[in-house]
Design an enzyme around this catalytic site. Structure first.
Site, short mmCIF file in Angstrom:
data_model
loop_
_atom_site.label_atom_id
_atom_site.label_comp_id
_atom_site.label_asym_id
_atom_site.label_seq_id
_atom_site.Cartn_x
_atom_site.Cartn_y
_atom_site.Cartn_z
N SER A 229 -136.56 13.39 6.03
CA SER A 229 -137.78 14.19 6.01
C SER A 229 -137.62 15.48 5.19
CB SER A 229 -138.22 14.49 7.44
OG SER A 229 -139.50 15.05 7.49
N HIS B 261 -142.40 7.73 11.20
CA HIS B 261 -141.59 8.74 10.52
C HIS B 261 -140.23 8.95 11.18
CE1 HIS B 261 -141.16 12.06 7.71
NE2 HIS B 261 -140.73 12.83 8.68
N ASP C 205 -145.68 5.25 8.27
CA ASP C 205 -145.55 6.71 8.29
C ASP C 205 -146.85 7.34 7.79
OD1 ASP C 205 -144.79 9.35 8.13
OD2 ASP C 205 -142.87 8.94 7.17
#
Length: 716
Positions: free
Chosen positions: A424, A665, A632
């Site tokens: 991320s 995610h 995601d």
């Protein structure tokens, strides 16, 4: 002598102008009677990159980034004062000779840039224009009465408004949980198991059983010196623990202690303090097997000098981690970087199925790097209450934090390169740092960059109401609501005071509400543990970069403006999507070759049709490997893959890509089947991209004996 006339018709000498600029940028207000004020006075601006000036103080300390114009003026005045005091023969030299005597290279004054990349820090000249995605940060001077009043005003307004914002989010998360609660109760009352429909329910039950067995075995060991004979549970556990013997166990206390969870699986950690070039102190954790490694001394693990990639780091008395293993048994270094509002503990919460522990037990030398502040904000000179302590965003994380962490790991392990694994926001700071306008030279220190849920393009979630609110308010109003210090610090206060189980449950509900995450693929027995390492301290300025009006939330990309992205999308649509069918899990390892084909077909270099005309990366970029979560909604990984596929990045070589359609995610690091779908591939990619020299001195990771060296298309 140069003089300036003020409004009061009082001329200021050059020395007085320099003194005024020094006071403007120093740690403390000018006070000749205060030794600390004298020793922490600003001396000059060191340009880490042409966009990143750092103030050096009289005692060698570092203060964070200041606006380019202020830094340039400080250096100009210092040079003028130095020249004024020089002997007359220096004034007779040519401009070129003066620059050579200063150790600088020739400077192109028309462009304001040094002609070479190796210009000294002080001699570097800043760019005259900043990137639209990285506007200049505000200037906060030394703590005067006026600044203290302004700071207090921001603290008061943000304490009320940001906590009200947080309260609204918490209430919203609880309110939206009510239908789920009633549905759960309904299934229970009708004698149905609400968890039976979870896709990995059988695996979840198996793990729960193993944890109970481990807890019982641990309790027996604590109560007696001898294990019970013929106990099947103990036999199974003992086989696993021959190499890695747990030194912690029993019921999980749910604490924010990375070392505790490492010891539960037979490993341990040691913490290093790393100083960035702008003075921030970062936590770097080293995972090791206590049966084969001796922890280094506490004095050595202390913070180092604010210097990256030194030539001679290790002293004669210190034994590096790599030197504790004989040739052929060394471990290849791997550095892991965490995501937004998280710490590196997020890689260590699933017992043996945690990515960090899995890589360590596979044979790698695993290091975990926290970005600035994390659980404990630290700076060489600044205090928590100083707004300069919080005046940074994603660029500073990329061009300051990442090089400092990489440098320390390479220095400690004595390897020329390492493998970098990020999730991320960790991928964001790396993609930013590697860009040719930022700090591309660190690409030469990375053997492969493994990006998990790469955060380059925004997903559909950015359009939710509360994110829109942050985007429409002005920068000034954002600071009034969220302050100029930590972003909603009440979250950290709750973290310290609430019981682990309550905090974990609340953390999940809030983050699920904010980001549309679910625990469908997580081990619910460990869910509360997952949130013991989040959230962490981040700056309000950093969150403004992510969610505010000017940057990511508005442009929807970290390195391109909305207009540039729209133009590229239009070009792709005009040219058709014949290559889209190749954008699957196994067909994209020839990005480099196909990218070159696109360039040939669509225009030569320099042409308006050249696909790489707006490329972000140069030849220094390391190979990429990307794992995209197909479900995601926070970021759009497919769009990044398409950028590479369509030849937008002619220098990028992609080793491996995978789209996991059912993953969200956080599933990419927390799902129960993450090791099978991500971890094993990361392990193999790291070994394939390690150099032949490194493979000769390192142990072969488990199940990687048949893997050859990756055929780099750039070397064909």
């Amino acid at each position: 002598m140069v003089t300036v006339t003020t409004a009061a018709d009082q001329p200021l000498t050059l020395n007085e102008l320099y003194a005024r600029q020094v006071e403007h940028l120093s740690l403390l207000p000018k006070d000749k009677n205060n030794p600390e004020a004298v020793s922490t006075a600003a001396v000059q601006a060191n340009f880490i990159t042409p966009r990143d000036p750092v103030i050096q103080t009289a005692n060698g300390g570092r203060l964070p980034t200041v606006p380019l114009a202020e830094a340039k003026e400080l250096n100009r005045l210092k040079n003028a004062v130095d020249n004024q005091g020089s002997q007359s023969r220096r004034h007779e030299r040519s401009t070129a000779e003066q620059e050579i005597d200063h150790g600088a290279t020739m400077v192109d004054h028309a462009s304001g840039q040094s002609n070479t990349a190796d210009a000294p820090l002080r001699s570097a000249i800043p760019l005259t224009k900043t990137h639209p995605l990285f506007p200049q940060l505000p200037l906060y001077g030394p703590p005067t009465l006026l600044r203290n009043l302004q700071t207090t005003a921001f603290q008061l307004s943000s304490a009320i408004l940001s906590n009200a914002f947080l309260g609204t989010i918490v209430l919203g998360s609880l309110f939206t949980s009510i239908p789920l609660l009633f549905h759960h109760l309904y299934l229970r009352l009708t004698f149905r198991n609400p968890d039976a429909r979870r896709p990995l329910y059988d695996e979840e039950k198996r793990r729960q059983k193993i944890r109970k067995q481990s807890a019982r075995a641990w309790k027996r060991r604590r109560n007696t010196s001898f294990p019970k004979p013929g106990d099947g549970d103990d036999e199974e556990l003992s086989r696993h623990e021959e190499e890695y013997e747990p030194t912690e166990g029993g019921k999980d206390p749910l604490i924010c202690d990375l070392g505790y969870y490492a010891r539960r699986v037979g490993l341990d950690v040691e913490e290093f303090s790393v100083q960035t070039e702008d003075g921030f102190i970062l936590a770097l954790w080293h995972i090791y097997n206590p049966k084969e490694y001796t922890r280094t001394s506490l004095s050595h693990r202390g913070r180092d000098e604010p210097m990256v990639f030194p030539n001679n780091y290790l002293d004669d008395e210190h034994v590096s981690p790599s030197q504790q293993h004989p040739p052929g048994k060394r471990r290849y270094p791997v550095l892991l970087i965490h995501g937004l509002l998280q710490s590196v503990g997020s890689y260590c919460t699933n017992d043996d199925d945690s990515l960090a522990f899995y890589l360590a037990k596979s044979g790698y030398d695993v290091w975990l790097g926290n970005n600035r502040h994390g659980m404990q904000p630290r700076h060489q000179m600044l205090s928590y209450s100083d707004p300069r302590m919080w005046n940074w965003n994603i660029r500073q994380m990329g061009v300051m934090d990442l090089p400092a962490l990489i440098s320390r790991v390479l220095s400690e392990t004595d390897f020329p390169k390492l493998a970098l694994v990020c999730h991320s926001q960790g991928t964001t700071e790396t993609f930013v740092a590697l860009a040719k306008e930022q700090r591309p030279e660190i690409g030469n220190k990375i053997s492969v960059f493994c990006a998990l849920a790469p955060a380059v393009y925004a997903g559909s979630l950015i359009g939710k109401m509360y994110f829109k609110f942050m985007r429409i308010i002005s920068p000034g109003m954002f600071r009034v609501i969220f302050g100029i210090h930590a972003f909603i610090p009440l979250m950290m206060t709750m973290h310290r005071w609430l019981p682990g189980s309550l905090y974990g449950a609340l953390g999940y509900r809030v983050f699920s509400f904010l980001f549309n995450w679910s625990d469908t693929r997580w081990d619910r027995g460990l869910r509360d543990r997952l949130f013991q390492f989040a959230p962490v301290y981040v700056s309000a300025e950093s969150m403004r970069w992510w969610l505010g009006r000017e940057c990511f939330a508005s442009q929807k990309c970290i390195l391109a403006t909305r207009e540039e992205a729209q133009q590229e999308e239009a070009e792709d649509n005009d040219e058709g999507s014949d290559d889209d069918d190749d954008n699957d899990n196994g067909a994209m390892e020839n990005y480099f070759v196909r990218g070159k084909t696109h360039q040939t077909e669509l225009g030569a270099e320099g042409s308006s049709k050249f696909r790489g005309r707006n490329a972000w990366y140069s030849e220094q970029v390391p190979p990429f490997a990307l794992w995209v979560a197909g479900s995601d909604k926070l970021v759009d990984g497919r769009r990044l893959l398409r950028r590479f596929e369509r030849g937008r990045e002619p220098c990028v070589r992609v080793v491996h890509t995978k789209i996991i359609e059912e993953y969200e995610h956080l599933d990419i690091i927390w799902a129960m089947d993450m090791i099978e779908k991500v971890g094993k591939e990361v392990k193999e990619v790291i070994w394939k991209t390690a150099s032949g020299e490194a493979r000769e001195v390192c142990r072969v990771p488990k199940d990687c004996g048949g893997l050859g060296i990756w055929d780099d298309p750039a070397r064909r």
